[in-house]
Design a protein around this motif. Sequence first.
Motif, PDB file in Angstrom:
ATOM      1  N   GLU A 136      27.542  -0.093 -10.287  1.00 46.15           N
ATOM      2  CA  GLU A 136      27.356  -1.249  -9.700  1.00 46.15           C
ATOM      3  C   GLU A 136      26.756  -2.189 -10.664  1.00 46.15           C
ATOM      4  O   GLU A 136      26.040  -2.139 -11.497  1.00 46.15           O
ATOM      5  N   ASP A 137      27.164  -3.471 -10.513  1.00 48.68           N
ATOM      6  CA  ASP A 137      26.662  -4.731 -11.378  1.00 48.68           C
ATOM      7  C   ASP A 137      25.780  -5.292 -11.132  1.00 48.68           C
ATOM      8  O   ASP A 137      25.281  -6.349 -12.007  1.00 48.68           O
ATOM      9  N   SER A 138      24.984  -5.359 -10.036  1.00 50.24           N
ATOM     10  CA  SER A 138      24.287  -6.018  -9.601  1.00 50.24           C
ATOM     11  C   SER A 138      22.580  -5.339  -9.762  1.00 50.24           C
ATOM     12  O   SER A 138      22.451  -4.317  -9.062  1.00 50.24           O
ATOM     13  N   PRO A 139      21.743  -5.902 -10.800  1.00 52.97           N
ATOM     14  CA  PRO A 139      20.539  -5.543 -11.097  1.00 52.97           C
ATOM     15  C   PRO A 139      19.727  -5.231  -9.924  1.00 52.97           C
ATOM     16  O   PRO A 139      19.132  -4.072  -9.682  1.00 52.97           O
ATOM     17  N   PRO A 140      19.638  -6.112  -8.717  1.00 49.42           N
ATOM     18  CA  PRO A 140      18.705  -5.854  -7.510  1.00 49.42           C
ATOM     19  C   PRO A 140      19.356  -4.607  -6.873  1.00 49.42           C
ATOM     20  O   PRO A 140      18.339  -3.827  -6.341  1.00 49.42           O
ATOM     21  N   LEU A 141      20.629  -4.592  -6.865  1.00 49.38           N
ATOM     22  CA  LEU A 141      21.067  -3.484  -5.860  1.00 49.38           C
ATOM     23  C   LEU A 141      20.994  -2.091  -6.566  1.00 49.38           C
ATOM     24  O   LEU A 141      20.780  -0.993  -6.137  1.00 49.38           O
ATOM     25  N   GLN A 142      21.089  -2.074  -8.066  1.00 49.92           N
ATOM     26  CA  GLN A 142      21.007  -1.017  -8.763  1.00 49.92           C
ATOM     27  C   GLN A 142      19.429  -0.555  -8.799  1.00 49.92           C
ATOM     28  O   GLN A 142      19.175   0.855  -8.590  1.00 49.92           O
TER      29      GLN A 142
ATOM     30  N   GLN B 232      16.491   8.240  -5.775  1.00 46.75           N
ATOM     31  CA  GLN B 232      15.737   9.108  -6.726  1.00 46.75           C
ATOM     32  C   GLN B 232      14.316   9.609  -5.513  1.00 46.75           C
ATOM     33  O   GLN B 232      14.175  10.882  -5.884  1.00 46.75           O
ATOM     34  N   ALA B 233      13.893   8.863  -4.513  1.00 47.01           N
ATOM     35  CA  ALA B 233      13.067   9.171  -3.737  1.00 47.01           C
ATOM     36  C   ALA B 233      13.613  10.346  -2.720  1.00 47.01           C
ATOM     37  O   ALA B 233      12.881  11.084  -2.393  1.00 47.01           O
ATOM     38  N   SER B 234      14.943  10.563  -2.720  1.00 46.21           N
ATOM     39  CA  SER B 234      15.567  11.425  -1.638  1.00 46.21           C
ATOM     40  C   SER B 234      15.959  12.649  -2.562  1.00 46.21           C
ATOM     41  O   SER B 234      16.542  13.610  -1.976  1.00 46.21           O
ATOM     42  N   GLY B 235      15.684  12.674  -3.808  1.00 48.90           N
ATOM     43  CA  GLY B 235      15.827  13.962  -4.477  1.00 48.90           C
ATOM     44  C   GLY B 235      17.167  14.177  -5.391  1.00 48.90           C
ATOM     45  O   GLY B 235      17.404  15.235  -6.055  1.00 48.90           O
ATOM     46  N   TYR B 236      17.847  12.906  -5.577  1.00 46.43           N
ATOM     47  CA  TYR B 236      19.066  12.723  -6.441  1.00 46.43           C
ATOM     48  C   TYR B 236      18.844  12.510  -7.700  1.00 46.43           C
ATOM     49  O   TYR B 236      18.002  11.707  -8.256  1.00 46.43           O
ATOM     50  N   GLU B 237      19.673  13.013  -8.727  1.00 49.25           N
ATOM     51  CA  GLU B 237      19.715  12.745 -10.059  1.00 49.25           C
ATOM     52  C   GLU B 237      20.802  11.522 -10.314  1.00 49.25           C
ATOM     53  O   GLU B 237      21.815  11.714  -9.896  1.00 49.25           O
ATOM     54  N   LEU B 238      20.389  10.441 -11.064  1.00 44.00           N
ATOM     55  CA  LEU B 238      21.264   9.332 -11.069  1.00 44.00           C
ATOM     56  C   LEU B 238      21.809   8.902 -12.432  1.00 44.00           C
ATOM     57  O   LEU B 238      20.907   9.250 -13.434  1.00 44.00           O
ATOM     58  N   SER B 239      22.804   8.589 -12.443  1.00 40.54           N
ATOM     59  CA  SER B 239      23.252   7.651 -13.717  1.00 40.54           C
ATOM     60  C   SER B 239      23.886   6.567 -13.334  1.00 40.54           C
ATOM     61  O   SER B 239      24.743   6.353 -12.208  1.00 40.54           O
ATOM     62  N   ILE B 240      23.578   5.214 -13.796  1.00 42.83           N
ATOM     63  CA  ILE B 240      23.856   4.077 -13.368  1.00 42.83           C
ATOM     64  C   ILE B 240      24.849   3.102 -14.484  1.00 42.83           C
ATOM     65  O   ILE B 240      24.161   3.012 -15.600  1.00 42.83           O
ATOM     66  N   CYS B 241      25.630   2.661 -13.952  1.00 44.17           N
ATOM     67  CA  CYS B 241      26.587   1.820 -15.324  1.00 44.17           C
ATOM     68  C   CYS B 241      27.199   0.591 -14.395  1.00 44.17           C
ATOM     69  O   CYS B 241      27.249   0.728 -13.249  1.00 44.17           O
ATOM     70  N   ASP B 242      27.251  -0.444 -15.098  1.00 47.92           N
ATOM     71  CA  ASP B 242      27.746  -1.837 -14.618  1.00 47.92           C
ATOM     72  C   ASP B 242      29.156  -2.069 -14.832  1.00 47.92           C
ATOM     73  O   ASP B 242      29.714  -3.015 -14.707  1.00 47.92           O
ATOM     74  N   LYS B 243      29.869  -1.285 -15.876  1.00 45.46           N
ATOM     75  CA  LYS B 243      31.234  -1.161 -16.153  1.00 45.46           C
ATOM     76  C   LYS B 243      32.016   0.045 -15.716  1.00 45.46           C
ATOM     77  O   LYS B 243      31.466   1.104 -16.099  1.00 45.46           O
ATOM     78  N   GLY B 244      33.135  -0.227 -15.592  1.00 41.31           N
ATOM     79  CA  GLY B 244      34.121   0.936 -15.154  1.00 41.31           C
ATOM     80  C   GLY B 244      34.371   1.876 -16.180  1.00 41.31           C
ATOM     81  O   GLY B 244      34.387   3.146 -16.293  1.00 41.31           O
TER      82      GLY B 244
END
Length: 222
Positions: free
Chosen positions: A8-14, A22-34
């Motif tokens: 996802e490339d939108s900082p607000p949506l990120q 994270q509040a739902s218990g998921y572990e995340l990695s976030i990228c804005d480039k494919g």
Amino acid sequence: MTKILILEDSPPLQSFLKTLLQASGYELSICDKGLDGFARLSEQSYDLVLLDLGLLDMDGQDWLIEFRQWSALPVLVLSARDGEVEKVTALDNGANDYLTKPFSANELLARIRVLLRTNTQTSLALNCGNITIDPHKHTVTLAQQEVKLTKKEYAILLLMLQNKDKVLTHNAILSHVWGEQYINRPEYVRVHMAQLRQKLEANPATPKHLLTEPAVGYRLVD
């Protein structure tokens, strides 16, 4: 812990997705480039991908097409593109679900739960001797120990496991893994097959599973 890769490339949506998931218990990695997403997927296993179609370096539809050449991991598209053609194209390209922005937190969490539940219930693990590949998690194990493969090595092994005991010609492998423009370049396959044997065979010089069919191609056997 369930791992989710967010493209996802939108900082607000990120920020929104990070707080919610994270509040739902998921572990995340976030990228804005494919391309960064592909790199993350090659480094570790995930359970789900959340994909925005408008990435910084490529279109999400193109990302989907390439991703589906080597992974069956569930993909949920999150996009502001609400046209029917765009949705159908994404589903045809391999998306498991499509959620149009803006969406509610509850609907997103429900869609994620459905995809994760389906992923858990549907095992697509493929085996050959002590080699196992899990297309959902994009993992390969040898005698229950994870083995790191490149994207091309993984794609070749997945294709061979899906066609176990069948002879695959050099051109069949080249077309599936590299594309039609690479037909009649068998040296590409030979190099990667040698690398696969080094990683998966007890004795690469006399392979037990990844067999050569002289002048034709390769065959995978138990």
